[in-house]
Design an enzyme around this catalytic site. Structure first.
Site, mmCIF file in Angstrom:
data_model
loop_
_atom_site.group_PDB
_atom_site.id
_atom_site.type_symbol
_atom_site.label_atom_id
_atom_site.label_comp_id
_atom_site.label_asym_id
_atom_site.label_seq_id
_atom_site.Cartn_x
_atom_site.Cartn_y
_atom_site.Cartn_z
ATOM 1 N N SER A 16 -51.932 55.077 31.866
ATOM 2 C CA SER A 16 -52.636 56.350 31.647
ATOM 3 C C SER A 16 -53.719 56.226 30.582
ATOM 4 O O SER A 16 -54.874 56.619 30.802
ATOM 5 C CB SER A 16 -51.639 57.453 31.277
ATOM 6 O OG SER A 16 -50.901 57.112 30.115
ATOM 7 N N ARG A 37 -51.854 45.341 37.032
ATOM 8 C CA ARG A 37 -50.799 44.403 37.433
ATOM 9 C C ARG A 37 -50.567 44.442 38.939
ATOM 10 O O ARG A 37 -50.267 43.421 39.556
ATOM 11 C CB ARG A 37 -49.493 44.744 36.713
ATOM 12 C CG ARG A 37 -49.532 44.467 35.221
ATOM 13 C CD ARG A 37 -48.148 44.626 34.615
ATOM 14 N NE ARG A 37 -48.161 44.267 33.208
ATOM 15 C CZ ARG A 37 -48.085 43.024 32.747
ATOM 16 N NH1 ARG A 37 -48.021 42.019 33.602
ATOM 17 N NH2 ARG A 37 -48.096 42.778 31.454
ATOM 18 N N GLY A 141 -56.621 58.149 17.438
ATOM 19 C CA GLY A 141 -56.976 59.537 17.168
ATOM 20 C C GLY A 141 -56.181 60.486 18.046
ATOM 21 O O GLY A 141 -55.297 60.057 18.799
ATOM 22 N N LYS A 196 -46.654 58.613 13.536
ATOM 23 C CA LYS A 196 -46.734 59.961 14.127
ATOM 24 C C LYS A 196 -45.870 60.077 15.367
ATOM 25 O O LYS A 196 -45.391 61.176 15.706
ATOM 26 C CB LYS A 196 -48.186 60.328 14.428
ATOM 27 C CG LYS A 196 -48.898 59.421 15.430
ATOM 28 C CD LYS A 196 -48.816 59.904 16.865
ATOM 29 C CE LYS A 196 -49.428 58.890 17.798
ATOM 30 N NZ LYS A 196 -49.420 59.324 19.208
ATOM 31 N N ASP A 249 -54.155 62.894 14.952
ATOM 32 C CA ASP A 249 -53.244 62.345 15.951
ATOM 33 C C ASP A 249 -51.855 62.954 15.820
ATOM 34 O O ASP A 249 -51.179 63.249 16.813
ATOM 35 C CB ASP A 249 -53.181 60.826 15.766
ATOM 36 C CG ASP A 249 -52.633 60.110 16.985
ATOM 37 O OD1 ASP A 249 -52.393 60.749 18.007
ATOM 38 O OD2 ASP A 249 -52.449 58.877 16.899
ATOM 39 N N ARG A 260 -45.665 62.333 25.285
ATOM 40 C CA ARG A 260 -44.395 61.798 25.777
ATOM 41 C C ARG A 260 -43.361 61.683 24.662
ATOM 42 O O ARG A 260 -42.162 61.793 24.902
ATOM 43 C CB ARG A 260 -44.625 60.450 26.468
ATOM 44 C CG ARG A 260 -45.138 59.352 25.579
ATOM 45 C CD ARG A 260 -45.478 58.098 26.356
ATOM 46 N NE ARG A 260 -46.656 58.273 27.184
ATOM 47 C CZ ARG A 260 -47.290 57.273 27.795
ATOM 48 N NH1 ARG A 260 -46.836 56.040 27.663
ATOM 49 N NH2 ARG A 260 -48.353 57.491 28.521
ATOM 50 N N ASN A 261 -43.807 61.454 23.393
ATOM 51 C CA ASN A 261 -42.857 61.370 22.290
ATOM 52 C C ASN A 261 -42.239 62.735 21.997
ATOM 53 O O ASN A 261 -41.030 62.845 21.799
ATOM 54 C CB ASN A 261 -43.547 60.800 21.048
ATOM 55 C CG ASN A 261 -43.808 59.314 21.161
ATOM 56 O OD1 ASN A 261 -42.928 58.494 20.952
ATOM 57 N ND2 ASN A 261 -45.040 58.950 21.529
ATOM 58 N N GLU A 286 -43.313 55.042 22.519
ATOM 59 C CA GLU A 286 -43.415 54.072 21.438
ATOM 60 C C GLU A 286 -42.553 54.428 20.226
ATOM 61 O O GLU A 286 -42.040 53.555 19.537
ATOM 62 C CB GLU A 286 -44.871 53.900 21.010
ATOM 63 C CG GLU A 286 -45.762 53.249 22.060
ATOM 64 C CD GLU A 286 -45.572 51.736 22.180
ATOM 65 O OE1 GLU A 286 -44.567 51.209 21.665
ATOM 66 O OE2 GLU A 286 -46.434 51.096 22.800
#
Length: 337
Positions: A16, A37, A141, A196, A249, A260-261, A286
């Site tokens: 993405s 990939r 950012g 973050k 950010d 997603r976090n 992450e």
């Protein structure tokens, strides 16, 4: 009259954020080749100008092409832009490094800390690719990929020890909707981007538990405080953490349902296990992978990071949700600064 060769960028890979940055670069007039990939993704980008894996509804610039061949992607590239999970960087880069040109500037989009080594992405790049730190830049950012694919306004920081290289990438990705600023504080930008994600997990957990905006604002504000403490202890400039790669950010990642976090944290706050939240989120988160490594860095630099500590404990199922909330609220009072 002498004709100047156009700037060329290779973007690895076609997820993405990689796709979004490839679109930015192409819209800015940079020649872009996207490394995918999967053959079907590359073929769809080349023939239909869509990435069916992530943004099937967005038409990509005709000048943006794709390949599954890393050597072909890197041939003549002025910039190698890396957008892969931080924990897979070392292994992947070892394969790609022989194809990187001697003058190629490597730009990291990654926002994580490697488990085990506790290294930032720029440090892994210099180590594995055997390049000078002056050839490594970071783009960071408040950049939610979906909004950028829709052409909504955004800004970011390009951090590089070599100011000329930073300015060249700034020009390569400057569009009417994307405004890049420059910096030389790579450490501050990378730590702002990595920590973050952990704070966004905490905010998502609070939201999932039904806690209000006061609690979420408290976590964002105190999260910025502990991020800044760690970054400064590791040599960053405090102003960086008040900028796009820090506060900007942090706010975007903690506030948006596109994050997603935050979404992963909300699943935890609603009672899901880590495994269930991973399955529900379906993309790399992450903050989950980096939380323990960030906490190890904090301990090594004698920096107090209570939110990161509690999130890490939750991820390792050492505390319950109620115990985590109590641990933060029952800490001893002290001056704000």
């Amino acid at each position: 009259m002498t004709q100047h060769r156009s700037t060329r960028a290779a973007v690895f890979s076609a997820g993405s954020w990689g796709t979004a940055v490839a679109k930015i670069l192409a819209d800015a007039g940079t020649d872009v080749i996207l490394h995918a990939r999967r053959r079907e993704i590359a073929d769809a980008i080349n023939t239909q100008h869509h990435n069916p894996g992530y943004f099937p509804d967005v038409e990509l610039p005709a000048a943006l092409t794709a390949t599954t061949d890393p050597a072909a992607a890197l041939d003549g590239a002025d910039f190698l832009v890396l957008s892969i999970p931080a924990q897979t960087l070392r292994a992947n880069l070892a394969v790609w490094a022989p194809h990187i040109g001697p003058d190629t500037v490597i730009v990291s989009l990654m926002k994580g800390i490697e488990q085990g080594s506790h290294l930032r992405a720029s440090q892994i790049i210099t180590e594995v690719a055997h390049v000078s730190a002056h050839r490594v830049a970071v783009l960071s950012g408040p950049n939610l990929a979906r909004e950028i694919m829709d052409g909504q306004p955004a800004a970011a920081t390009v951090a590089c020890p070599d100011e000329d290289a930073g300015h060249r990438f700034q020009r390569a990705c400057h569009t009417g909707y994307f405004r890049p600023y420059t910096s030389t504080d790579v450490t501050g930008c990378e730590l702002g981007g990595a920590v973050k994600n952990v704070i966004a997990l905490a905010v998502g957990i609070a939201s999932g538990m039904g806690l209000g905006h006061n609690a979420q604002a408290m976590l964002i504000t105190r999260g910025l405080a502990e991020t800044t403490r760690l970054a400064v202890a590791m040599g960053a400039h405090p102003a960086t953490l008040a900028g796009l790669a820090g506060l900007g950010d942090l706010v975007a990642t903690c506030s948006s349902p596109l994050s997603r976090n935050r979404t992963f944290g909300a699943h935890l706050g609603q009672g899901m296990s880590v495994e269930e939240a991973t399955a529900a989120t379906r993309q790399t988160t992450e903050g989950v992978k980096s939380a323990e490594a960030i906490l190890d860095l904090a301990r090594a630099h004698d920096v107090e990071m209570p939110i990161t500590d509690v999130v890490s404990a939750l991820l390792h199922e050492k505390v319950t949700l109620d115990e985590a909330a109590a641990a933060l609220m029952q800490r001893p009072t002290k001056p704000e600064r």
